[in-house]
Motif scaffolding. Structure first.
Motif, PDB file in Angstrom:
ATOM      1  N   PRO A 166       0.820  -1.228   0.000  1.00  0.00           N
ATOM      2  CA  PRO A 166       0.000   0.000   0.000  1.00  0.00           C
ATOM      3  C   PRO A 166       0.844   1.266   0.000  1.00  0.00           C
ATOM      4  O   PRO A 166       0.504   2.243  -0.663  1.00  0.00           O
ATOM      5  N   SER A 167       1.968   1.260   0.730  1.00  0.00           N
ATOM      6  CA  SER A 167       2.796   2.472   0.771  1.00  0.00           C
ATOM      7  C   SER A 167       3.386   2.775  -0.594  1.00  0.00           C
ATOM      8  O   SER A 167       3.589   3.930  -0.949  1.00  0.00           O
ATOM      9  N   ALA A 168       3.685   1.718  -1.337  1.00  0.00           N
ATOM     10  CA  ALA A 168       4.336   1.918  -2.634  1.00  0.00           C
ATOM     11  C   ALA A 168       3.328   2.027  -3.771  1.00  0.00           C
ATOM     12  O   ALA A 168       3.714   2.208  -4.924  1.00  0.00           O
ATOM     13  N   LEU A 169       2.037   1.915  -3.451  1.00  0.00           N
ATOM     14  CA  LEU A 169       1.024   1.815  -4.509  1.00  0.00           C
ATOM     15  C   LEU A 169       1.061   2.943  -5.548  1.00  0.00           C
ATOM     16  O   LEU A 169       1.014   2.660  -6.746  1.00  0.00           O
ATOM     17  N   PRO A 170       1.147   4.217  -5.114  1.00  0.00           N
ATOM     18  CA  PRO A 170       1.155   5.259  -6.156  1.00  0.00           C
ATOM     19  C   PRO A 170       2.307   5.096  -7.137  1.00  0.00           C
ATOM     20  O   PRO A 170       2.134   5.248  -8.349  1.00  0.00           O
ATOM     21  N   GLY A 171       3.477   4.739  -6.623  1.00  0.00           N
ATOM     22  CA  GLY A 171       4.630   4.544  -7.494  1.00  0.00           C
ATOM     23  C   GLY A 171       4.471   3.328  -8.389  1.00  0.00           C
ATOM     24  O   GLY A 171       4.828   3.359  -9.572  1.00  0.00           O
ATOM     25  N   ILE A 172       3.913   2.252  -7.817  1.00  0.00           N
ATOM     26  CA  ILE A 172       3.698   1.043  -8.616  1.00  0.00           C
ATOM     27  C   ILE A 172       2.727   1.355  -9.751  1.00  0.00           C
ATOM     28  O   ILE A 172       2.929   0.931 -10.893  1.00  0.00           O
ATOM     29  N   THR A 173       1.688   2.135  -9.427  1.00  0.00           N
ATOM     30  CA  THR A 173       0.699   2.497 -10.451  1.00  0.00           C
ATOM     31  C   THR A 173       1.368   3.231 -11.603  1.00  0.00           C
ATOM     32  O   THR A 173       1.083   2.956 -12.771  1.00  0.00           O
ATOM     33  N   THR A 174       2.270   4.147 -11.275  1.00  0.00           N
ATOM     34  CA  THR A 174       2.962   4.877 -12.330  1.00  0.00           C
ATOM     35  C   THR A 174       3.732   3.922 -13.227  1.00  0.00           C
ATOM     36  O   THR A 174       3.691   4.039 -14.457  1.00  0.00           O
ATOM     37  N   GLY A 175       4.416   2.961 -12.618  1.00  0.00           N
ATOM     38  CA  GLY A 175       5.182   2.002 -13.395  1.00  0.00           C
ATOM     39  C   GLY A 175       4.295   1.155 -14.289  1.00  0.00           C
ATOM     40  O   GLY A 175       4.607   0.918 -15.458  1.00  0.00           O
ATOM     41  N   VAL A 176       3.157   0.721 -13.726  1.00  0.00           N
ATOM     42  CA  VAL A 176       2.222  -0.093 -14.505  1.00  0.00           C
ATOM     43  C   VAL A 176       1.696   0.718 -15.693  1.00  0.00           C
ATOM     44  O   VAL A 176       1.577   0.204 -16.811  1.00  0.00           O
ATOM     45  N   LEU A 177       1.422   2.007 -15.437  1.00  0.00           N
ATOM     46  CA  LEU A 177       0.907   2.851 -16.521  1.00  0.00           C
ATOM     47  C   LEU A 177       1.926   3.019 -17.638  1.00  0.00           C
ATOM     48  O   LEU A 177       1.570   3.007 -18.816  1.00  0.00           O
ATOM     49  N   LEU A 178       3.177   3.163 -17.250  1.00  0.00           N
ATOM     50  CA  LEU A 178       4.227   3.249 -18.266  1.00  0.00           C
ATOM     51  C   LEU A 178       4.208   1.999 -19.131  1.00  0.00           C
ATOM     52  O   LEU A 178       4.301   2.076 -20.367  1.00  0.00           O
ATOM     53  N   ALA A 179       4.074   0.852 -18.465  1.00  0.00           N
ATOM     54  CA  ALA A 179       4.057  -0.407 -19.200  1.00  0.00           C
ATOM     55  C   ALA A 179       2.835  -0.492 -20.108  1.00  0.00           C
ATOM     56  O   ALA A 179       2.933  -0.919 -21.263  1.00  0.00           O
ATOM     57  N   VAL A 180       1.667  -0.078 -19.583  1.00  0.00           N
ATOM     58  CA  VAL A 180       0.443  -0.132 -20.384  1.00  0.00           C
ATOM     59  C   VAL A 180       0.571   0.796 -21.591  1.00  0.00           C
ATOM     60  O   VAL A 180       0.237   0.408 -22.732  1.00  0.00           O
ATOM     61  N   ALA A 181       1.103   1.984 -21.363  1.00  0.00           N
ATOM     62  CA  ALA A 181       1.235   2.941 -22.452  1.00  0.00           C
ATOM     63  C   ALA A 181       2.183   2.406 -23.523  1.00  0.00           C
ATOM     64  O   ALA A 181       1.930   2.531 -24.723  1.00  0.00           O
ATOM     65  N   ARG A 182       3.257   1.783 -23.044  1.00  0.00           N
ATOM     66  CA  ARG A 182       4.206   1.196 -23.983  1.00  0.00           C
ATOM     67  C   ARG A 182       3.535   0.110 -24.807  1.00  0.00           C
ATOM     68  O   ARG A 182       3.656   0.071 -26.041  1.00  0.00           O
ATOM     69  N   ALA A 183       2.776  -0.773 -24.138  1.00  0.00           N
ATOM     70  CA  ALA A 183       2.123  -1.878 -24.841  1.00  0.00           C
ATOM     71  C   ALA A 183       1.077  -1.354 -25.817  1.00  0.00           C
ATOM     72  O   ALA A 183       0.945  -1.871 -26.925  1.00  0.00           O
ATOM     73  N   ALA A 184       0.352  -0.329 -25.408  1.00  0.00           N
ATOM     74  CA  ALA A 184      -0.716   0.195 -26.266  1.00  0.00           C
ATOM     75  C   ALA A 184      -0.144   0.751 -27.565  1.00  0.00           C
ATOM     76  O   ALA A 184      -0.828   0.776 -28.584  1.00  0.00           O
ATOM     77  N   GLY A 185       1.109   1.201 -27.529  1.00  0.00           N
ATOM     78  CA  GLY A 185       1.686   1.811 -28.717  1.00  0.00           C
ATOM     79  C   GLY A 185       2.540   0.873 -29.541  1.00  0.00           C
ATOM     80  O   GLY A 185       3.060   1.260 -30.590  1.00  0.00           O
ATOM     81  N   GLU A 186       2.721  -0.382 -29.083  1.00  0.00           N
ATOM     82  CA  GLU A 186       3.577  -1.321 -29.813  1.00  0.00           C
ATOM     83  C   GLU A 186       2.947  -1.722 -31.154  1.00  0.00           C
ATOM     84  O   GLU A 186       1.753  -2.036 -31.222  1.00  0.00           O
ATOM     85  N   THR A 187       3.761  -1.724 -32.191  1.00  0.00           N
ATOM     86  CA  THR A 187       3.262  -2.093 -33.512  1.00  0.00           C
ATOM     87  C   THR A 187       3.950  -3.351 -34.035  1.00  0.00           C
ATOM     88  O   THR A 187       3.289  -4.319 -34.419  1.00  0.00           O
ATOM     89  N   ALA A 188       5.282  -3.337 -33.999  1.00  0.00           N
ATOM     90  CA  ALA A 188       6.036  -4.415 -34.640  1.00  0.00           C
ATOM     91  C   ALA A 188       5.658  -5.808 -34.135  1.00  0.00           C
ATOM     92  O   ALA A 188       5.396  -6.711 -34.948  1.00  0.00           O
ATOM     93  N   PRO A 189       5.603  -6.029 -32.801  1.00  0.00           N
ATOM     94  CA  PRO A 189       5.282  -7.396 -32.367  1.00  0.00           C
ATOM     95  C   PRO A 189       3.857  -7.803 -32.742  1.00  0.00           C
ATOM     96  O   PRO A 189       3.582  -8.985 -32.922  1.00  0.00           O
ATOM     97  N   LEU A 190       2.956  -6.818 -32.890  1.00  0.00           N
ATOM     98  CA  LEU A 190       1.572  -7.165 -33.226  1.00  0.00           C
ATOM     99  C   LEU A 190       1.442  -7.580 -34.691  1.00  0.00           C
ATOM    100  O   LEU A 190       0.587  -8.383 -35.044  1.00  0.00           O
ATOM    101  N   ILE A 191       2.304  -7.009 -35.551  1.00  0.00           N
ATOM    102  CA  ILE A 191       2.258  -7.421 -36.956  1.00  0.00           C
ATOM    103  C   ILE A 191       2.517  -8.922 -37.058  1.00  0.00           C
ATOM    104  O   ILE A 191       1.910  -9.627 -37.856  1.00  0.00           O
ATOM    105  N   LEU A 192       3.409  -9.425 -36.192  1.00  0.00           N
ATOM    106  CA  LEU A 192       3.788 -10.827 -36.238  1.00  0.00           C
ATOM    107  C   LEU A 192       2.857 -11.741 -35.449  1.00  0.00           C
ATOM    108  O   LEU A 192       2.975 -12.959 -35.516  1.00  0.00           O
TER     109      LEU A 192
END
Lengths: 298, 260
Positions: free
Chosen positions: A204-230
């Protein structure tokens, strides 16, 4: 030294002395250089936003949000709802897979593994994986899953979760390390077992920071193109099948539309880019609000 | 004479092979305040952390000897440190509330210990006993981090007594507080000693003299050859005696402020 100071004091120049010309100019040049660097660094970001919003809004309408694209790139009208569905499905599944696993791995690294061999291996491979070009991840999923089972949403999600996992692990690890030992000690001193301390205090203490990290990952995945072509391949029709059928995603549809020579296809790509940007922004805001609600701010 | 709460026999503590505390033997009695005094680095905190096995959390810490708690060795092979810490609470040098609400801070201990009963009532009772209730009763859902340092420390005391321990260990509980907050904590200790046994580590000799019934004086012993140093128990007895008629020269020098 003290003699010089005494002399200055006698002349009344101890504090009223002006900075030297050279120091003044050094200061001005350094400040100017830093301001220029900030502007140059921000310029591309601002321009990207400007063009996406300008071109995207021009092509954006209700039809775009609710319709699949026409089968000819030349024709106007239609939209990327098939890509929207595909992106939400694949990013959603990838998040469900990678976030719990990634957070658990990070808890292991910080609270249990320490510097043992397994923890060192996890750290090393997470670092390597963040640096691997995403097309290789796509190639791996292609050979491992697409060749035997065909293109599909699940294959795309598998590739995206492999891309997300190391980002979640490393960012969560950094956040967990920031939880002060003092409040862990307070928890232990109250008779809390280790798992209770991790579950009720550390996470719980680290939750805000963990959320930021998860969002970075989600944003990265949402924008990925090359692996989805395959893995997802892309499609012009609406589908919600998990396997056995190629599926579209917003980046795939954007890529598809943008490389056509036809104005209608390019306009749809702009609108798609705008839509993707808006989705990532909305999710970021929602998660930030949720994280700040569930934890106590200072 | 009542049965002692703690009976410490030939306690040796080392960190990564370096001796920190050598051959400490003393008895701690119930419903008394026992003060541990001594110069910096003499092992006061190390000692108090042995009493609830907090030293287990320090990598490389090794404890030898016996710490008998009501006749049971807390370092015994079949003893779970978690159980020990439920009976023996601790208040730390720097106030360390959880980044949670005031209510959740106090309720944390009872919750993890599976408390079945009126939690609201228990939280209120604990805060009253810690003399904090009147100041926080209207902001129970607010963050504990918004309280002042003195309030935070009393909150930590309330949190410790909410699990209804038998002993409260206090590691320099007032050293990060201003004099007014310190007086409040000291008054509170006098209240708490009706029900609990308290062991307090303090840097402040006046504080030890004011609040405690028994005082133990630890001092650093230096081995000239290897230049290694460790803490030893020099003298232990009723506080009045330690401060007015110390038996050992080193105690006399220390309490009269000649060194330390």
């Amino acid at each position: 030294m003290s003699g010089a100071r005494a002399m200055d004091a006698r002349d009344g120049h101890l504090l009223s002395e002006r900075p030297s010309r050279r120091r003044l100019w050094t200061d001005r040049i350094a400040t100017g250089a830093m301001a220029a660097a900030v502007i140059i660094a921000l310029l591309p970001v601002v321009l990207i936003f400007y063009y996406i919003i300008r071109e995207g809004l021009a092509a954006m309408n209700w039809e775009f949000l609710t319709q699949a694209p026409p089968f000819s790139y030349r024709r106007e009208g239609g939209g990327y709802v098939n890509g929207l569905i595909g992106t939400l499905m694949m990013v959603g599944i990838a998040t469900v897979i990678s976030v719990p696993l990634g957070i658990l791995a990070a808890v292991y690294l910080v609270e249990y593994g320490g510097r043992n061999l397994l923890a060192s291996l996890i750290r090393f491979f997470s670092d390597v994986m963040t640096g691997v070009p995403s097309v290789f991840v796509g190639l791996f999923v292609y050979t491992a899953f697409v060749v035997p089972y065909g293109f599909g949403a699940l294959m795309g999600a598998a590739a995206l979760s492999i891309i997300m996992m190391p980002i979640v692990v490393r960012s969560t690890e950094e956040m967990l390390k920031l939880v002060p030992q003092e409040i862990k000690n307070a928890s232990y001193a109250l008779g809390a077992a280790k798992w209770q301390t991790v579950l009720r205090i550390v996470l719980p203490s680290a939750l805000p920071g963990i959320t930021t990290g998860v969002l970075l990952a989600v944003a990265r995945a949402a924008g990925e193109t090359a692996p989805l072509i395959l893995t997802a391949l892309g499609s012009l029709t609406i589908t919600t099948a998990l396997v056995g059928e190629p599926i579209s995603a917003l980046p795939l549809a954007i890529f598809d539309g943008a490389r056509t020579p036809f104005a209608a296809g390019q306009a749809r790509a702009w609108a798609g880019a705008f839509e993707l940007l808006a989705i990532v922004l909305v999710f970021t805001l929602l998660a930030r609000v949720a994280a700040s609600r569930s934890s106590i701010s200072r | 004479m009542t049965e002692p709460v703690f009976s410490v026999n030939h306690l040796n503590v080392s960190y990564g092979g370096n001796l920190a505390l050598k051959d400490v033997c003393l008895d701690i009695h119930p419903r008394e305040i026992t003060a541990i005094i001594g110069p910096s680095g003499c092992g006061k905190s190390t000692f108090i952390r042995c009493l609830n096995r907090m030293n287990d959390l320090v990598p490389g810490a090794q404890v030898e000897g016996q710490v008998m708690y009501h006749g049971e060795d807390i370092y015994g092979a079949d003893i779970d440190p978690v159980t020990v810490r439920r009976r023996i609470g601790m208040v730390f040098q720097r106030p360390n509330p959880f980044p949670k609400s005031i209510y959740d801070n106090v309720a944390f201990g009872p919750r993890i210990n599976g408390f079945k009963g009126d939690l609201d009532e228990l939280v209120e009772r604990s805060l009253r006993r810690a003399a904090l209730w009147d100041e926080v009763k209207n902001k129970m859902r607010k963050s504990a981090l918004a309280l002042s340092g003195g309030q935070q420390q009393r909150l930590c005391i309330a949190r410790a007594i909410a699990v209804e321990p038998d002993v409260i260990l206090m590691d320099e509980p007032a050293s990060a507080l201003d004099p007014i907050a310190t007086v409040r904590i000291e008054d509170l200790m006098q209240e708490l000693k009706q029900e609990y046994s308290i062991v307090i580590v303090t840097h402040n000799m006046q504080q030890a003299a004011r609040v405690s019934d028994k005082t133990a004086f630890l001092y650093t012993e230096v081995d000239e050859e290897s230049m290694s140093r460790w803490g030893i128990l020099v003298e232990y007895g009723p506080t009045g005696g330690i401060f007015t008629k110390p038996l050992d020269k080193r105690t006399e020098d220390y309490v009269s402020g000649r060194f330390g």
